[in-house]
Design an enzyme around this catalytic site. Structure first.
Site: not given
Ligand code: NBG
Length: 791
Positions: A534, A636, A640, A528-529, A349
């Site tokens: 980001k 993701t 949305k 988002k985080r 991920h």
């Molecule tokens: C995250 C990525 C995202 C991705 C999601 C699901 C973690 C470690 N990674 O870009 O930063 O959409 O995983 O795949 O949460």
């Protein structure tokens, strides 16, 4: 089930489960009674699914994930079993506000962000598709921390306690308990070894049924809670040592006490390693127990079992499965490795090197001595088989979990087309050369039940009115909307729904934050985080520059905007927390400026979570997906937004690339460098300084921060942020600034052509059907798991 029948069921639970009569029932009682009444409806498909799977002895999928970011369950379950109208009527009839009852449920925040939310969407899709599956994870007592902001705008973290009230969805399974050991010694015994752990805890199962769309199938989410082998030391108690008496319990419980709140750096903490082994080992024992109840020949394991490792957190599954097969069941070592590999898949991920877990060899050997030996043997076996190899699992005194996962998996997948190519070219280039067929792509998706039908009922109704029923589990059908978009009446309807959602959000913002926002303004949202890649700081720099220009030139035709931020930073991530602090203070200053008030407002509601996302996304006009190209694996949230009719301003990163291809380049505001260009840019050591010199706006924005304008005159407050931008700027905020600014002005321009904007927004929704997690799960089933749907 009619409203009357549901009413009876609720009353029964109110009386017999909650022990209350209606006259004295609290909101909580009503929520629990409704939850239990709905849960009853879920049991039937759950049993049916379980029986069918046992009867067919089907291959099952086991999704191992350290995180499941579920959010609330009640509304989703009601919707999936088709009882939304009945439930509303029944609850109203009993004198309660239906929304208030739904809102009483705490979010199950057993995850940090993308990876955990993806796991939750996958659970929904696996049940919807009738894929026989179990989710396995940890039943954290405390999920992701609660975020608030101090008076100075800094993030404050407090413990989250979703389990303080009883959790109505779960079933405790004391009979499904496994002893999980740590530490100790290993003795040779013939061809295998005997591991005698030094300490141990019990893993106890808690099951939550996850029902799919229309209640046709339900799978189990099995979360493990840690308990002491012996709850209480009576001797210590009798001696008067009350703390000592409770010590074994406290120690064991620590393992499932809290979710680690960092999603991008590997902590290297012993407790984290123990958590990982704890849930992985318990899950594997459970899987082998279930297999043994149906089959005796372990060589057939991979024809019945597909285990997916969600990131490297469950990577110890490889060596542990080998140990269970070889040491405990007598399978030859190499056969055990082959068998384990045939069962295991690994999803990557992130490419961020700091997030790829590595454990000191000494720690691994101390906590899991037998596993360390097995890892070394796997490593040696791989080296022997591939003499040309250049990477190994154990290197420089560290165990690299990414390499371990790769070597122990039969398939490795990335989560968007771009990301998968980068996985091949960068982090796993060497292993990919040795195993060219192992890496596959499965672009992420999101569940349209929660993220469209549940979160945006207005739009869902318009879709049903336009293309008929049945799109919820065939989301590709959204393309059927396209012809209607040419119709003015449809567009007006679409715009009216967006407007209603914005009015609802404005009311919520006023109530929660005391800020009045204009629902006619553009809602420009980044949720988002918080992470430097980001680039929330790119957004806030542009906000500052925009504010300055509006002040200098108020009549230049600016589109009125409400900038909305949401998200948490890991408690130890200093730079991310400074960016949060800055945003809050920029908001304070800008919102106090009467001259720009009608054109620019900044809001940052605290404690962003799944429920808040469900509120914000349907009310958004502009989706900020502005990461440094090459850094966001997929995203993701981006999907949305698009699905809910927001236009994206974004870089060519992660799934943005595929979103843009599908919705059309003309319906997407692209800016910034590509992943390759970013790499090139970094080769110029002073790329940031050059960009600042070249851009008066950027320079002005940074200088304004440095002047103390957002820190009550103190010039030092944000030095960390500004100095980093000026000197280092690894995430190329400065180099992308002008391009971002220009794209934002194209956004302004487009905003004034409102009907055209609506057309583009509707096209985004109509062309986003491919991003259903049903499509993603079908891909995993066909390419990785080799599992057939049961419905
Ligand atoms: C995250 C990525 C995202 C991705 C999601 C699901 C973690 C470690 N990674 O870009 O930063 O959409 O995983 O795949 O949460």
């Amino acid at each position: 089930m009619s409203a009357t029948e549901l009413r009876e069921a609720i009353l029964k639970h109110l009386e017999y489960s909650q022990g209350k009569d209606l006259a004295h029932a609290s909101l909580y009682d009503m929520r629990m009674a409704l939850t239990l009444a709905i849960r009853d409806k879920v049991i039937e498909p759950w049993f049916r699914a379980t029986r069918a799977t046992y009867a067919a002895q089907s291959k099952r999928v086991y999704y191992l994930s350290m995180e499941f970011l579920i959010g609330r369950l009640l509304e989703d379950a009601i919707m999936n079993v088709g009882l939304t109208d009945s439930a509303r009527e029944a609850v109203l009839g009993l004198g309660f506000d239906f929304e208030a009852v739904l809102n009483d449920e705490p979010d199950a925040a057993l995850g940090n962000g993308g990876l955990g939310r993806l796991a939750a969407c996958f659970l929904d899709s696996m049940s919807t598709l009738g894929c026989p599956a179990y989710g396995y994870g940890i039943r954290y007592e405390h999920g992701l921390f609660r975020q608030s902001f101090g008076p100075d705008g800094r993030q404050i973290e407090t413990a989250e306690d979703w389990l303080r009230q009883s959790h109505g969805w779960e079933f405790e399974r004391p009979e499904a308990s496994f002893r999980i050991g740590f530490g100790g010694t290993v003795a040779e015994s013939g061809r295998s070894a005997v591991w005698t752990p030094e300490s141990a805890v019990m893993a106890k199962a808690y099951d939550t049924p996850i029902v799919g769309w229309q209640g046709k199938w339900a799978n189990t989410l099995r979360l493990w809670g840690a308990e002491p082998l012996r709850a209480f030391d009576l001797n210590a108690f009798n001696r008067g040592d009350f703390t000592g008496a409770a010590a074994p319990e406290a120690l064991a419980r620590t393992i499932s006490r809290v979710l680690y709140p960092d999603d991008t750096t590997a902590q290297g903490k012993e407790l984290r390693l123990k958590q990982e082994f704890f849930f992985t080992a318990a899950s594997l024992r459970d899987i082998l127990r279930r297999f043994a109840s149906e089959h005796s020949d372990l060589s057939a394991l991979s024809s019945r079992v597909a285990i997916q490792m969600n990131d490297t957190h469950p990577a110890i599954a490889g060596p542990e499965l080998v140990r269970l097969l070889h040491d405990e069941r007598g399978m030859a070592f190499d056969t055990a490795v082959e068998t384990a590999r045939a069962c295991l898949g690994y999803t990557n991920h992130t490419l961020m090197p700091e997030a790829l877990e590595r454990w000191p060899e000494t720690l691994m050997a101390q906590v899991l001595p037998r596993h360390m030996q097995i890892i070394e043997r796997i490593d040696a076996g791989h080296a022997k088989q591939y003499p040309s190899r250049t990477v190994s699992i154990v290197e420089n005194g560290e165990v690299k979990m990414g390499e371990l996962s790769f070597i122990m998996a039969n398939k490795v997948n990335g989560v968007s087309a771009l990301h998968t190519e980068l996985v091949k070219d960068t982090v796993f280039a060497d292993l990919h050369a040795l195993h060219p067929d192992r890496i596959v792509n499965e672009t992420n998706g999101v569940t349209p039940r929660r993220w469209l039908k549940g979160a945006n009922p207005g739009l869902a109704n318009l879709i049903t009115d336009t293309i008929g029923e049945g799109w919820e589990d065939h989301l590709e059908r959204l393309t059927e909307l396209e012809p209607a978009i040419a119709d003015q009446v449809f567009r007006d309807g679409f715009a009216a729904i967006k407007n209603e959602n914005k009015v609802a959000l404005s009311n919520w913002i006023r109530k929660e934050m005391g800020i009045a926002v204009n629902p006619d303004a553009m809602f420009d949202v980044q949720i988002k985080r918080f992470h430097e890649y980001k680039r929330q700081h790119l957004n806030i720099l542009e906000t500052i520059a925009l504010w300055q220009e509006i002040r200098a030139n108020p009549d230049a035709g600016w589109a009125p905007r409400v900038k909305i931020f949401g998200g948490k930073a890991a408690p130890g991530y200093v730079m991310a927390k400074e960016i949060i602090h800055l945003i809050n203070n920029v908001a304070r200053v800008i919102n106090a400026d009467k001259t720009t008030r009608d054109l620019l407002t900044v809001v940052y509601p605290p404690n962003y979570n799944v429920t808040m996302a469900e509120r914000l996304i349907p009310a958004s006009d502009l989706s900020e997906q502005i990461s440094t190209a090459g850094k966001e694996a997929s995203g993701t949230g981006n999907m949305k937004f698009s699905l809910n009719g927001a236009l994206t301003i974004g870089t060519l990163d992660g799934a943005n690339v595929e979103i843009r291809e599908l919705v059309g380049a003309e319906n997407f505001f692209l800016f910034g460098m590509t992943a390759d260009e970013v790499v090139e840019c970094r080769k110029t050591p002073d790329h940031a300084a050059r960009a600042i010199t070249a851009s008066a706006r950027l320079k002005g924005a940074i200088e304004l921060i440095e002047s103390g304008a957002f820190s009550h005159g103190d010039k030092a407050t944000y030095r960390g942020v500004t100095q980093n931008l000026r000197t280092h700027d690894y995430f190329t905020v400065c180099a992308d600034f002008d391009s971002y600014w220009d794209a934002q002005r194209r956004v302004d321009h487009a905003w004034f052509q409102r009907d055209d904007w609506t057309r583009m927004a509707a096209l985004n929704a109509a062309r986003s059907g491919w991003f259903s997690s049903d499509r993603t799960i079908k891909g995993y089933m066909a390419d990785i798991w080799n599992v057939a749907p049961m419905i």
